[in-house]
Enzyme design. Structure first.
Site, PDB file in Angstrom:
ATOM      1  N   ASP A   1      -8.074   5.479  -2.901  1.00 39.07           N
ATOM      2  CA  ASP A   1      -6.917   4.475  -2.498  1.00 39.07           C
ATOM      3  C   ASP A   1      -6.858   3.841  -3.809  1.00 39.07           C
ATOM      4  OD1 ASP A   1      -5.858   2.469  -1.169  1.00 39.07           O
ATOM      5  OD2 ASP A   1      -7.525   1.944   0.099  1.00 39.07           O
TER       6      ASP A   1
ATOM      7  N   CYS B   1       0.754  -1.400   0.037  1.00 37.95           N
ATOM      8  CA  CYS B   1       0.024  -0.017   0.089  1.00 37.95           C
ATOM      9  C   CYS B   1       0.949   1.304  -0.162  1.00 37.95           C
ATOM     10  CB  CYS B   1      -0.817   0.086   1.173  1.00 37.95           C
ATOM     11  SG  CYS B   1       0.062  -0.189   2.692  1.00 37.95           S
TER      12      CYS B   1
ATOM     13  N   HIS C   1      -2.461   0.550   6.939  1.00 36.36           N
ATOM     14  CA  HIS C   1      -2.636   1.044   5.489  1.00 36.36           C
ATOM     15  C   HIS C   1      -2.308   2.362   5.187  1.00 36.36           C
ATOM     16  CE1 HIS C   1      -4.570  -0.050   1.517  1.00 36.36           C
ATOM     17  NE2 HIS C   1      -5.473   1.050   1.723  1.00 36.36           N
TER      18      HIS C   1
END
Length: 672
Positions: free
Chosen positions: A481, A422, A465
């Site tokens: 995202d 991520c 994250h």
């Protein structure tokens, strides 16, 4: 002097060393390895001293060991200020005192140190498992204290432990009384924790590989209880940090994201700051309570656009939550969050725009060129965002094992490796947006969580994250995202559903029960243990409110004078009952033990036969006097007396039943 003037007996030494080992193990997770090794050597040395195989340490050796311990502590911690170095110093003194134990008073000092060091562990961990272990250690230390006063001959190996359990059971009513009525005091001092003692978690910087390392850990991060239903998994973005500055490799917080300036923090109970008017909150808020694990940091986690509902919690200018003090232990706080919102839609100030467009020179030229070229071919910012996300979706791989990146990390990721976690996606996306002239920033925290059957959420380290926020005209800050474009199941389910087959997943937690969620009965056991720990944490953290409500219901008021009267009344009643119990005739007349009871029965039989025992007359003299008058009883009486003396005084294993049978077999008639 080369030998001790007082030598502890075997049974006492056994319990002393067992208690010593238990206390050291209790602190093992926050002690340097060399102290654990030194403790093991101290145990071996003490055993060899008892066996007279080794000599006691000389003054020179003791001075050298003290110097080595101090040097090791300085090398390990640097500064003596802090809880961990202080505990390590105490433990070092504890094991050195065990080695030089020379007098009985030295043994007492070792015992008292053990009591104190055991209680100190509650500063590190208040979980139910650790609490039970602390109680077990206190029981062993008490057994060691009792063992010092026994002997190898007149009691069994487990006798001190049994006595210790009895004493703790007797103290239980008073302990419960004080626990219920005495209010908990605030900290009398503040001891800082070492920064290196912080547990695995989100830090205030982000470099390639940071979050993928968290994917190897199954440690608990925090738990959340919602007043209403738990929101959908894909909406659970737990905001913790905003990272705006980039040096070519590492993202970090800017001055706008720090909280030294009081104007940038709105504490609970304070009037709203002027900057709190730049957010347009919509709809009803989500209300939830968070129990977060200690991190030694100040930042907290909440869903978007939160408002704190607990003392000691503040809202920052970039809409994060912080604690007034570093989290040195578990903390519970309440939050109201508005997921539906518009943040700063009116526009950014020149200062803010400059911060969120900042890029270092001479880094990632290929990405800059591509962003500039695409900027000219799209009709607006939303189209550019869509095009970049399509690129991620078509050619990139989400993995815990990305390759290492060099100086131009974003270029190498976007054009060469195209494999990452991520932080790679969020960092490269924000860089691309800034290169295209769109204000952007990285947000770090957690995403998702495991829904427990008891209707609360469990968030672990592998849920860590990173995502992006970009500023769009008339919409303000919008969450984007890029990981969701590559691995949507990571957002809609959890990390294990995406990476469960990778060998690195939970590699740092090899014994975590989370690894075995596919085994039904083991998963049920895990959930039950988790529920027990969570309820315990809620009870411990909320005990002040529970105690206040209980006392108010019981006494009508929880004023100090009413509490004092209740303590005096209940405590006095318990003492009165104890006194009456001790004054009962059966208590006063009961012999000391079974052997004495059987011998007194023999004395009663002889007294009925006309031979009362004289004051101060010993068992052997008594038997010889009776034998002179009754020769036919001489051999049996001498044998019974010998049995009693050897069992009572010579260290032979007590056998009251055999003694009783022998006494009953004696036929003693009254002499004519």
């Amino acid at each position: 002097m080369t030998s001790p003037v007082w030598k502890i007996h075997r049974n006492g030494l056994f319990w002393l060393l067992v208690a010593f080992a238990a206390v050291i193990i209790l602190h093992a997770d926050h002690l340097p390895n060399w102290i654990l090794l030194a403790a093991f050597v101290a145990i071996i040395w003490r055993i060899q001293l008892y066996r007279s195989a080794w000599r006691p340490p000389s003054r020179l050796i003791k001075t050298g060991l003290l110097g080595l311990c101090l040097a090791g502590l300085v090398a390990e911690y640097g500064s003596p200020i802090g809880l961990e170095p202080m505990v390590a110093l105490l433990v070092s003194a504890y094991l050195l005192k065990l080695l030089e134990m020379h007098h009985r008073r030295d043994a007492y000092l070792v015992i008292f140190l053990a009591f104190f060091i055991t209680a100190l562990d509650a500063l590190f961990d208040q979980s139910i498992g650790n609490t039970l272990y602390i109680i077990g250690c206190l029981l062993l230390v008490l057994a060691a204290l009792l063992g010092l006063h026994g002997s190898d001959g007149n009691e069994g190996q487990l006798r001190p432990l049994g006595k210790a359990m009895t004493i703790m059971a007797q103290a239980l009513p008073l302990m419960l009384l004080l626990f219920i009525f005495m209010p908990r005091l605030g900290a009398l001092w503040s001891v800082p924790m070492q920064q290196q003692s912080a547990k695995t978690g989100v830090t205030d910087t982000m470099s390639p590989g940071d979050f993928s390392r968290l994917g190897r850990s199954g440690e608990l991060a925090f738990r959340v209880s919602f007043e209403d239903a738990i929101p959908s998994q894909k909406s659970l973005y737990w905001r913790g940090l905003v990272l705006a500055e980039f040096d070519g490799r590492t993202w970090s917080r800017s001055s706008l994201s720090r909280f030294q300036d009081s104007n940038l923090v709105q504490w609970y109970g304070d009037p709203p700051k002027s900057w709190d008017q730049v957010v347009d909150r919509k709809g009803e808020p989500l209300t939830f309570s968070v129990v977060i694990e200690p991190t030694q940091q100040r930042w907290l986690y909440a869903l978007d656009t939160p408002k704190p509902d607990s003392e000691g919690v503040g809202l920052t200018r970039d809409y994060r939550l912080i604690s007034a003090y570093p989290l040195r232990s578990k903390k519970q706080y309440r939050v109201n969050s508005w997921p539906e919102h518009r943040l700063e839609p009116q526009g950014l100030s020149p200062q803010h725009r400059a911060v969120y467009l900042q890029l270092p020179e001479e880094f990632n030229p290929r990405t800059r060129e591509l962003a500039s070229r695409w900027r000219k071919t799209v009709s607006g910012d939303p189209e550019l965002v869509s095009r970049v996300l399509t690129l991620y979706n078509s050619e990139f791989v989400y993995t815990l094992q990305p390759p290492l990146l060099g100086k131009h990390a974003v270029d190498e990721f976007l054009f060469d490796s195209q494999r990452g976690f991520c932080e790679h996606f969020a960092g490269s996306f924000v860089f691309f947006m800034r290169a295209a002239g769109i204000p952007a920033r990285v947000v770090a925290g957690y995403q998702g969580g495991e829904r427990h059957p008891d209707d609360y959420l469990v968030v672990r380290q592998y849920d860590a994250h990173a995502w992006a926020e970009i500023w769009l005209e008339d919409r303000g800050w919008v969450r984007v995202d890029p990981t969701a474009a590559v691995a949507p199941q990571r957002i809609e389910q959890d990390l294990q559903s995406v990476l469960g087959d990778e060998t690195d997943f939970l590699a740092d937690s090899p014994v975590s029960l989370v690894r075995f969620r596919h085994i039904g009965w083991l998963n049920q056991l895990r959930l039950q243990i988790e529920s027990l720990n969570y309820n315990w944490a809620l009870w411990v953290l909320g005990y002040d409110q529970i105690q206040t409500a209980f006392l108010r219901n019981l006494l009508g008021d929880n004023s100090p004078w009413r509490i004092a009267l209740a303590l005096t009344g209940v405590g006095g009643g318990l003492l009165l009952l104890l006194g009456l119990w001790m004054l009962l005739p059966r208590r006063r007349e009961r012999p000391r033990d079974l052997l004495d009871r059987e011998f007194l029965r023999l004395c009663q039989k002889l007294e009925k036969a006309g031979f009362p025992r004289q004051v101060g007359e010993g068992p052997r003299d008594y038997a010889q006097r009776v034998a002179e008058s009754r020769p036919e009883l001489g051999r049996e009486l001498v044998e019974v007396t010998r049995m009693y003396e050897t069992m009572r005084y010579a260290g032979e294993t007590p056998d009251a039943r055999t003694l009783a049978r022998t006494i009953r077999s004696l036929c003693i008639n009254r002499s004519g």
